[in-house]
Design a protein around this motif. Structure first.
Motif, short mmCIF file in Angstrom:
data_model
loop_
_atom_site.label_atom_id
_atom_site.label_comp_id
_atom_site.label_asym_id
_atom_site.label_seq_id
_atom_site.Cartn_x
_atom_site.Cartn_y
_atom_site.Cartn_z
N THR A 78 0.82 -1.18 0.22
CA THR A 78 -0.10 0.13 -0.05
C THR A 78 0.84 1.34 -0.08
N THR A 96 4.17 -0.33 4.04
CA THR A 96 2.97 -0.98 4.69
C THR A 96 2.34 -1.84 3.50
N TYR A 98 -1.21 -4.51 2.93
CA TYR A 98 -2.33 -4.63 3.29
C TYR A 98 -2.86 -6.33 3.09
N SER A 103 -6.74 -9.45 7.90
CA SER A 103 -8.07 -8.46 8.38
C SER A 103 -9.32 -9.37 8.53
N GLN A 186 -0.83 -8.30 12.66
CA GLN A 186 -1.08 -6.90 12.04
C GLN A 186 0.03 -6.00 12.28
N THR A 189 2.33 -5.83 8.92
CA THR A 189 2.00 -4.98 7.86
C THR A 189 2.80 -3.73 7.65
#
Length: 378
Positions: A78, A96, A98, A103, A186, A189
């Motif tokens: 991203t 970063t 995604y 998620s 997370q 990421t």
């Protein structure tokens, strides 16, 4: 005697002028014209000399290593926070990612955790009600208002409620651990730099990534390396850790030449050469990747060389030549250098002691040109 008539005088004068013209314009040989055809040059005698062997390696400085930065999660890139050429420090967030799968997993765990907490509250209320009922039944039994089996039934119900409460608590702990794990994932990421250095290349935002695809590469420049070739005949005289003087070819560094060390010697010769790697400390960042440098490695070995003045050496397309005087003619000869930077220049092969080399006017000389030494001063 009868005096010559005027036509005879005219013819004689014409012949005299013709002879003078031929003499002046080179149609009649003369010592003066011969001298003009020869190129007068300075001559130096080739001399033997014993010197330490100095191996010189030229090339561009390269990073000591490049580290690929990858994502441990499969997903979509991203953002990339650095571009090629930027400096980066270890621990800095460089990109970063995604991950749709992560998620979704996190969303499911959070939803399950919410439901489990609600269930836990219900179980706690059930336990409270069962224990209250048990206490009430015990009081009634004490007053002989109910039978013993009624109390035992209340005890079973209270124990069941407590067991269900413990089960709900265990389920909650398990789901909290799953959420903690998801949140730790997370954090992955956010891609961080494992080392300090300079970004050597990066992917654009929006592309898919995984562990097999580097997002960017970081060149470690605290140490730089120079890789080059040296004659294979000196292999046995070179050891790891030997020092070399490393200096730039066209610019100057703060502090002058740097001390490098041999860190790798390829044992397999390619032709008559072997590969050598020299490492140089660059923690002060005075040197830059791509700088053309020369490393001089002095060996503990003497060799017999022939020496000539630097002005006698020519270089054409990477080959070195000199002009000798042989029978009044310039003769070009290829030579192999032992040390080009020394003064006088050291020649390893191509000349013999006593040869005479031309030391000036090389731009005016071609193969076979007539030359003669300039008179020596008395």
């Amino acid at each position: 005697m009868k005096a010559p008539t005027w036509p005879v005088i005219v013819v004689a004068g014409a012949l005299a002028l013709l002879a003078l013209g031929l003499f002046r314009f080179g149609m009649i040989p003369s010592q003066q014209v011969t001298d003009a055809e020869d190129i007068v040059v300075a001559v130096a005698a080739v001399k033997p000399e014993s010197r330490p062997v100095v191996l010189r390696i030229s090339g561009e400085l390269q990073p000591s290593a490049e580290v690929d930065v990858v994502s441990r999660l499969a997903g979509r890139l991203t953002e990339v926070k650095f571009k090629t050429g930027d400096s980066v420090t270890a621990g800095a967030v460089v990109a970063t990612v995604y991950s749709g799968e992560l998620s979704e997993r996190t969303r499911v765990v959070e939803a399950g955790l919410t439901a489990t907490r609600t269930q836990l509250q219900e179980r706690e209320q059930q336990v409270a009600a069962a224990e209250k009922r048990l206490a009430h039944d015990k009081e009634l039994y004490r007053q002989d208002l109910i039978a013993r089996r009624d109390v035992e039934q209340s005890e079973i119900q209270a124990a069941t409620a407590r067991a269900e409460l413990e089960l709900a608590r265990a389920h909650l702990a398990q789901e909290e651990a799953m959420l903690s794990q998801a949140r730790k994932l997370q954090q992955l990421t956010r891609i961080v730099a494992p080392v300090s250095g300079v970004v050597a290349g990066a992917l654009p935002a929006g592309v898919p990534v995984n562990e097999a695809r580097a997002i960017l590469a970081i060149a470690q420049i605290d140490r730089l390396k120079l890789v080059g070739a040296v004659p294979a005949g000196f292999k046995e005289l070179i050891r790891d850790g030997m020092t070399a003087q490393v200096s730039p070819r066209a610019t100057e560094w703060a502090g002058g030449a740097r001390v490098g060390r041999v860190v790798r010697l390829d044992g397999t010769a390619v032709g008559d050469e072997i590969q050598l790697e020299i490492s140089v400390d660059n923690r002060d960042r005075a040197m830059t990747v791509g700088t053309v440098v020369e490393a001089a490695l002095t060996l503990a070995h003497q060799e017999q060389v022939m020496t000539i003045p630097p002005s006698a050496l020519q270089a054409v397309a990477g080959q070195h030549y000199v002009y000798l005087i042989i029978d009044g003619r310039a003769v070009r000869r290829a030579v192999k250098l032992a040390d080009e930077n020394a003064d006088p220049v050291a020649i390893r092969d191509g000349l013999n002691a006593g040869d005479r080399v031309i030391a000036n006017r090389l731009s005016e000389i071609t193969e076979g040109a007539r030359v003669r030494p300039a008179p020596t001063a008395k």
